[in-house]
Scaffold this motif. Sequence first.
Motif, short mmCIF file in Angstrom:
data_model
loop_
_atom_site.label_atom_id
_atom_site.label_comp_id
_atom_site.label_asym_id
_atom_site.label_seq_id
_atom_site.Cartn_x
_atom_site.Cartn_y
_atom_site.Cartn_z
N HIS A 1 -1.89 14.59 6.96
CA HIS A 1 -3.28 14.43 7.52
C HIS A 1 -4.07 14.88 6.05
O HIS A 1 -5.18 14.08 5.84
CB HIS A 1 -3.40 15.63 8.57
CG HIS A 1 -4.93 15.59 8.95
ND1 HIS A 1 -5.74 16.89 9.06
CD2 HIS A 1 -5.87 14.65 9.47
CE1 HIS A 1 -6.68 16.59 9.44
NE2 HIS A 1 -6.77 15.14 10.02
N GLY A 2 -3.74 16.06 5.41
CA GLY A 2 -4.61 16.42 4.32
C GLY A 2 -4.44 15.36 3.22
O GLY A 2 -5.40 14.91 2.40
N ALA A 3 -3.28 14.65 2.87
CA ALA A 3 -2.98 13.57 1.97
C ALA A 3 -4.00 12.55 2.20
O ALA A 3 -4.48 11.67 1.28
CB ALA A 3 -1.84 13.27 1.74
N SER B 1 5.75 3.33 -1.17
CA SER B 1 5.33 4.67 -0.67
C SER B 1 5.54 6.01 -1.88
O SER B 1 6.91 5.94 -1.97
CB SER B 1 5.46 5.21 0.70
OG SER B 1 5.13 4.07 1.71
N ARG B 2 4.90 6.49 -2.21
CA ARG B 2 5.12 7.70 -3.41
C ARG B 2 5.14 8.84 -2.79
O ARG B 2 5.41 9.95 -3.48
CB ARG B 2 4.34 7.60 -4.51
CG ARG B 2 4.36 6.07 -5.21
CD ARG B 2 3.54 6.04 -6.53
NE ARG B 2 3.77 6.98 -7.42
CZ ARG B 2 2.71 7.63 -8.08
NH1 ARG B 2 1.53 7.23 -8.14
NH2 ARG B 2 3.24 8.80 -9.16
N PHE B 3 4.55 9.36 -1.77
CA PHE B 3 4.44 10.62 -1.02
C PHE B 3 4.79 10.45 0.51
O PHE B 3 4.49 9.73 1.11
CB PHE B 3 2.93 11.18 -1.08
CG PHE B 3 2.78 12.41 -0.35
CD1 PHE B 3 2.97 13.67 -1.21
CD2 PHE B 3 2.26 12.51 0.97
CE1 PHE B 3 2.78 14.75 -0.53
CE2 PHE B 3 2.08 13.82 1.31
CZ PHE B 3 2.33 14.73 0.83
N LEU C 1 -4.61 9.54 -0.80
CA LEU C 1 -3.31 9.23 -1.08
C LEU C 1 -2.74 8.04 -0.47
O LEU C 1 -1.84 7.62 -0.99
CB LEU C 1 -2.40 10.50 -1.18
CG LEU C 1 -2.71 11.88 -1.99
CD1 LEU C 1 -1.79 12.88 -1.71
CD2 LEU C 1 -2.74 11.35 -3.55
N GLY C 2 -3.20 7.57 0.60
CA GLY C 2 -2.91 6.64 1.23
C GLY C 2 -3.29 6.35 2.65
O GLY C 2 -4.07 6.93 3.17
N ILE C 3 -2.47 5.42 3.14
CA ILE C 3 -2.89 5.04 4.67
C ILE C 3 -1.76 5.92 5.48
O ILE C 3 -0.63 5.96 5.18
CB ILE C 3 -2.58 3.66 4.92
CG1 ILE C 3 -3.69 2.72 4.22
CG2 ILE C 3 -2.85 3.40 6.48
CD1 ILE C 3 -3.24 1.19 4.33
N HIS D 1 0.90 -1.17 0.04
CA HIS D 1 -0.07 -0.03 -0.02
C HIS D 1 1.12 1.43 -0.03
O HIS D 1 2.14 1.28 0.40
CB HIS D 1 -1.00 0.11 1.19
CG HIS D 1 -2.03 -0.92 0.96
ND1 HIS D 1 -3.42 -0.37 0.70
CD2 HIS D 1 -2.11 -2.20 1.29
CE1 HIS D 1 -4.04 -1.47 0.66
NE2 HIS D 1 -3.59 -2.49 1.04
N GLN D 2 0.08 2.48 -0.37
CA GLN D 2 0.52 3.75 -0.13
C GLN D 2 0.61 4.11 1.22
O GLN D 2 -0.53 4.44 1.69
CB GLN D 2 0.06 4.70 -1.07
CG GLN D 2 0.38 4.60 -2.71
CD GLN D 2 1.62 4.54 -3.12
OE1 GLN D 2 2.32 5.70 -2.65
NE2 GLN D 2 1.89 3.57 -3.73
N VAL D 3 1.77 4.14 2.06
CA VAL D 3 1.74 4.34 3.44
C VAL D 3 2.43 5.78 3.63
O VAL D 3 3.55 6.17 3.18
CB VAL D 3 2.55 3.33 4.27
CG1 VAL D 3 2.49 3.87 5.76
CG2 VAL D 3 1.81 2.14 3.90
N LEU D 4 1.43 6.71 4.19
CA LEU D 4 2.07 8.11 4.48
C LEU D 4 2.94 8.26 5.65
O LEU D 4 2.10 8.18 6.74
CB LEU D 4 1.02 8.95 4.29
CG LEU D 4 -0.27 8.73 3.14
CD1 LEU D 4 -1.21 9.62 3.14
CD2 LEU D 4 0.70 9.01 1.82
N VAL D 5 3.94 8.44 5.79
CA VAL D 5 4.76 8.38 6.98
C VAL D 5 5.50 9.77 6.90
O VAL D 5 5.86 10.48 5.63
CB VAL D 5 5.89 7.47 7.16
CG1 VAL D 5 4.92 6.39 7.56
CG2 VAL D 5 6.71 7.06 6.08
#
Length: 305
Positions: A231-233, A220-222, A238-240, A190-194
């Motif tokens: 938070h906004g993404a 992860s791409r972002f 855009l991901g988790i 998955h796309q994971v936002l960290v």
Amino acid sequence: MAGRDRFESLRTFVEVARAGSLAGAARVLRRAPSAVSRELGALEARLGAELVQRTTRRLQLTAAGERYLTHARGILEALDEAERDLTEQGVPRGVLRVSAPIVFGQWVLVPWVEAFLRAHPEVSVELILEDELVDLVQGGVDVALRIVTRLEPSALVVRRVAVQPYVLCASPGYLREHGTPRRVRELAEHQVLVPLRGPAARPLELLHAGRTQEVRLTKSRFRSNNLPALHGAALRGLGIASLPEYVAAPELASGALVRVLAPWRPTPRYISALYLRRAAMPAHVRAFLDFVTERAAKHFPPDLD
């Protein structure tokens, strides 16, 4: 040299070091530059060491001057604290300078400061919000609040205030499009936002019931160093995201975000208060530390399981 004169010499030297010039120190001390120069020269003669190198533009401390400055500051701070302790008689009073991370300061700390000021009418607070740890001495900071997984050993006193839990969450739209992970290892797909800290391949650590499991996030791409951006993404699908629970709570309650992989949680971070070791802690600093610790105990859960 009389005791009072020695303390005045210390104050003069510390102010010269801070201002970087005789003229600047003279303005603060409300004395003539020539008088400041004579006192600095007398101090160097008494010590038998050059403390300051004089140039046409700016004064530069020598190695001996740097060492002496550390001692001088400590002596003057101890004297000031002793006088405050007697004059305050335990009543919190004065200006309190606090440093804290930007988002934590805006979302959590400002309401606490409001309540603190109401409880202590003779205290004023200067709140400096920045994500990097400031030099407490150079910045004149009384207390620095930081949120980290661990703190490196230092000369500062560290008081652990609370544990800040994190949650994994995503928008319903993202989960409809990409599916909902059921096992920790599925996060790797998955796309994971960290947060943007360290190498991109740094694994995400999850905890549950004393067990730890790591996932390497290779897709992860972002990433961002800004918590509101993550938070906004997440809200935009855009991901988790791995977010502090207090940040995600409103959207989790409304359904705009959905918690993922519960009861697993990302590694929590510790809210810690850092302050200088002092012979006598000023009453307003002690009152703030106790107040923040009490508020944090009510705001954050005592455990994560």
